[in-house]
Design an enzyme around this catalytic site. Sequence first.
Site, PDB file in Angstrom:
ATOM      1  CG  ASN A  37      -0.450  -0.002   2.539  1.00 46.11           C
ATOM      2  OD1 ASN A  37       0.609  -0.558   2.775  1.00 46.11           O
ATOM      3  ND2 ASN A  37      -1.158   0.603   3.476  1.00 46.11           N
ATOM      4  CD  GLU A  92      -1.412   5.103   4.768  1.00 44.80           C
ATOM      5  OE1 GLU A  92      -0.758   5.923   5.450  1.00 44.80           O
ATOM      6  OE2 GLU A  92      -2.195   4.269   5.259  1.00 44.80           O
ATOM      7  CB  CYS A 111      -5.382  -1.192  -1.880  1.00 47.58           C
ATOM      8  SG  CYS A 111      -6.722  -0.332  -1.037  1.00 47.58           S
ATOM      9  CD  GLU A 113      -5.700  -5.659  -1.171  1.00 43.68           C
ATOM     10  OE1 GLU A 113      -5.099  -4.558  -1.096  1.00 43.68           O
ATOM     11  OE2 GLU A 113      -6.538  -6.036  -0.332  1.00 43.68           O
ATOM     12  CB  CYS A 126     -10.932  -2.244   0.668  1.00 40.33           C
ATOM     13  SG  CYS A 126     -10.403  -1.565  -0.922  1.00 40.33           S
ATOM     14  CB  CYS A 144      -8.975  -4.459  -3.445  1.00 41.28           C
ATOM     15  SG  CYS A 144      -7.762  -3.119  -3.319  1.00 41.28           S
TER      16      CYS A 144
HETATM   17 ZN   LIG Z   1      -8.250  -2.032  -1.403  1.00 38.04          ZN
END
Ligand SMILES: [Zn+2]
Length: 146
Positions: free
Chosen positions: A42, A44, A53, A55, A95, A98
Amino acid sequence: MGDDDLLAAARAAAADAYAPYSGFAVGAAVRTRSGRIHPGANMENASYGLSLCAEAAALARAVAENDFQVVEIAVVGGKRGEGGTLVPGDPVTPCGRCRQLLKEAADVAGADIRVISANADLSKVLETTVSELLPHAFGPDHLTDG
Ligand SMILES: [Zn+2]
Protein backbone atom coordinates in the site's frame (compact mmCIF):
# COMPACT_ATOMS: atom_id res chain seq x y z
CA MET A 1 2.40 -25.85 2.26
CA GLY A 2 1.73 -24.52 -1.23
CA ASP A 3 0.83 -21.04 -0.11
CA ASP A 4 4.05 -20.37 1.80
CA ASP A 5 5.90 -18.59 -1.00
CA LEU A 6 2.92 -16.41 -1.87
CA LEU A 7 2.29 -15.47 1.76
CA ALA A 8 6.00 -14.78 2.26
CA ALA A 9 6.04 -12.46 -0.75
CA ALA A 10 3.01 -10.57 0.56
CA ARG A 11 4.50 -10.34 4.03
CA ALA A 12 7.80 -9.03 2.66
CA ALA A 13 5.92 -6.42 0.62
CA ALA A 14 4.04 -5.29 3.73
CA ALA A 15 7.34 -4.53 5.40
CA ASP A 16 8.02 -2.00 2.63
CA ALA A 17 4.58 -0.40 2.64
CA TYR A 18 4.45 3.39 2.56
CA ALA A 19 1.90 3.99 5.29
CA PRO A 20 3.05 7.00 7.32
CA TYR A 21 -0.49 8.22 8.07
CA SER A 22 -2.46 5.18 9.13
CA GLY A 23 0.48 3.06 10.20
CA PHE A 24 -1.43 0.14 8.70
CA ALA A 25 0.94 -1.72 6.39
CA VAL A 26 -0.39 -4.12 3.79
CA GLY A 27 1.39 -6.30 1.28
CA ALA A 28 -0.15 -8.35 -1.46
CA ALA A 29 1.20 -10.86 -3.92
CA VAL A 30 -0.54 -12.32 -6.95
CA ARG A 31 0.40 -15.60 -8.54
CA THR A 32 -0.39 -15.89 -12.21
CA ARG A 33 -0.97 -18.84 -14.49
CA SER A 34 2.69 -18.59 -15.54
CA GLY A 35 3.66 -19.32 -11.94
CA ARG A 36 5.23 -15.93 -11.42
CA ILE A 37 4.56 -13.87 -8.32
CA HIS A 38 4.01 -10.10 -8.42
CA PRO A 39 4.08 -8.25 -5.09
CA GLY A 40 2.66 -4.87 -4.18
CA ALA A 41 2.38 -2.70 -1.09
CA ASN A 42 0.00 0.00 0.00
CA MET A 43 1.07 3.55 -0.77
CA GLU A 44 -0.56 6.35 1.17
CA ASN A 45 -0.68 10.02 0.31
CA ALA A 46 -0.98 13.26 2.28
CA SER A 47 -4.21 13.67 0.34
CA TYR A 48 -5.64 10.60 2.05
CA GLY A 49 -8.22 9.69 -0.56
CA LEU A 50 -5.49 9.12 -3.14
CA SER A 51 -3.94 6.24 -1.21
CA LEU A 52 -3.46 3.03 -3.14
CA CYS A 53 -4.03 -0.47 -1.82
CA ALA A 54 -1.49 -3.26 -1.94
CA GLU A 55 -3.80 -5.47 -4.01
CA ALA A 56 -4.15 -2.77 -6.68
CA ALA A 57 -0.38 -2.30 -6.74
CA ALA A 58 0.21 -6.03 -7.17
CA LEU A 59 -2.40 -6.31 -9.93
CA ALA A 60 -0.94 -3.29 -11.74
CA ARG A 61 2.49 -4.85 -11.52
CA ALA A 62 1.20 -8.05 -13.13
CA VAL A 63 -0.33 -5.98 -15.92
CA ALA A 64 2.91 -4.08 -16.40
CA GLU A 65 4.72 -7.41 -16.73
CA ASN A 66 2.19 -8.54 -19.36
CA ASP A 67 1.31 -11.42 -17.03
CA PHE A 68 -2.32 -10.75 -16.10
CA GLN A 69 -3.76 -14.25 -15.79
CA VAL A 70 -4.17 -14.15 -12.03
CA VAL A 71 -4.82 -17.43 -10.23
CA GLU A 72 -4.53 -16.39 -6.59
CA ILE A 73 -3.62 -13.52 -4.32
CA ALA A 74 -2.29 -13.32 -0.80
CA VAL A 75 -2.91 -10.28 1.38
CA VAL A 76 -0.97 -9.72 4.61
CA GLY A 77 -0.88 -6.76 6.92
CA GLY A 78 -1.26 -5.12 10.26
CA LYS A 79 -0.68 -2.01 12.31
CA ARG A 80 2.93 -0.96 12.81
CA GLY A 81 3.94 -1.27 16.42
CA GLU A 82 7.11 -0.52 18.37
CA GLY A 83 10.18 -0.61 16.15
CA GLY A 84 8.07 -0.96 13.03
CA THR A 85 7.13 -4.57 13.67
CA LEU A 86 3.59 -5.32 12.57
CA VAL A 87 1.16 -6.20 15.32
CA PRO A 88 -0.60 -9.51 14.66
CA GLY A 89 -4.29 -8.87 14.38
CA ASP A 90 -6.95 -10.38 12.21
CA PRO A 91 -6.46 -11.48 8.60
CA VAL A 92 -6.54 -8.52 6.20
CA THR A 93 -9.19 -8.96 3.54
CA PRO A 94 -9.41 -6.85 0.36
CA CYS A 95 -11.49 -3.67 0.59
CA GLY A 96 -14.54 -3.23 -1.60
CA ARG A 97 -12.65 -1.45 -4.36
CA CYS A 98 -10.02 -4.17 -4.51
CA ARG A 99 -12.70 -6.86 -4.65
CA GLN A 100 -13.98 -5.16 -7.79
CA LEU A 101 -10.46 -4.99 -9.23
CA LEU A 102 -10.03 -8.70 -8.49
CA LYS A 103 -13.38 -9.45 -10.15
CA GLU A 104 -12.05 -7.86 -13.34
CA ALA A 105 -8.87 -9.95 -13.09
CA ALA A 106 -10.99 -13.08 -12.63
CA ASP A 107 -12.92 -12.25 -15.79
CA VAL A 108 -9.68 -11.74 -17.69
CA ALA A 109 -8.36 -15.08 -16.42
CA GLY A 110 -11.67 -16.80 -17.08
CA ALA A 111 -11.72 -18.35 -13.61
CA ASP A 112 -12.38 -17.44 -10.01
CA ILE A 113 -9.39 -16.24 -7.98
CA ARG A 114 -8.33 -17.70 -4.64
CA VAL A 115 -7.89 -15.05 -1.97
CA ILE A 116 -5.64 -15.91 0.95
CA SER A 117 -5.82 -13.32 3.70
CA ALA A 118 -3.52 -13.39 6.69
CA ASN A 119 -2.58 -11.34 9.68
CA ALA A 120 0.88 -9.88 10.13
CA ASP A 121 2.65 -12.96 11.50
CA LEU A 122 0.64 -15.43 9.40
CA SER A 123 -0.79 -17.05 12.53
CA LYS A 124 -4.33 -16.48 11.24
CA VAL A 125 -5.24 -17.29 7.65
CA LEU A 126 -8.58 -16.95 5.90
CA GLU A 127 -9.08 -18.65 2.55
CA THR A 128 -11.82 -17.50 0.25
CA THR A 129 -12.48 -16.54 -3.37
CA VAL A 130 -13.37 -13.39 -5.23
CA SER A 131 -16.86 -14.68 -6.00
CA GLU A 132 -17.42 -15.32 -2.29
CA LEU A 133 -16.12 -11.87 -1.34
CA LEU A 134 -18.11 -10.07 -4.04
CA PRO A 135 -21.31 -11.94 -4.89
CA HIS A 136 -23.57 -10.67 -7.66
CA ALA A 137 -20.68 -8.56 -8.93
CA PHE A 138 -20.81 -5.99 -11.69
CA GLY A 139 -18.48 -6.95 -14.51
CA PRO A 140 -17.61 -6.66 -18.19
CA ASP A 141 -20.65 -8.74 -19.15
CA HIS A 142 -22.91 -5.93 -17.99
CA LEU A 143 -21.45 -3.65 -20.65
CA THR A 144 -22.26 -5.89 -23.58
CA ASP A 145 -25.55 -5.97 -25.45
CA GLY A 146 -27.92 -8.76 -24.56
ZN1 LIG B 1 -8.25 -2.03 -1.40
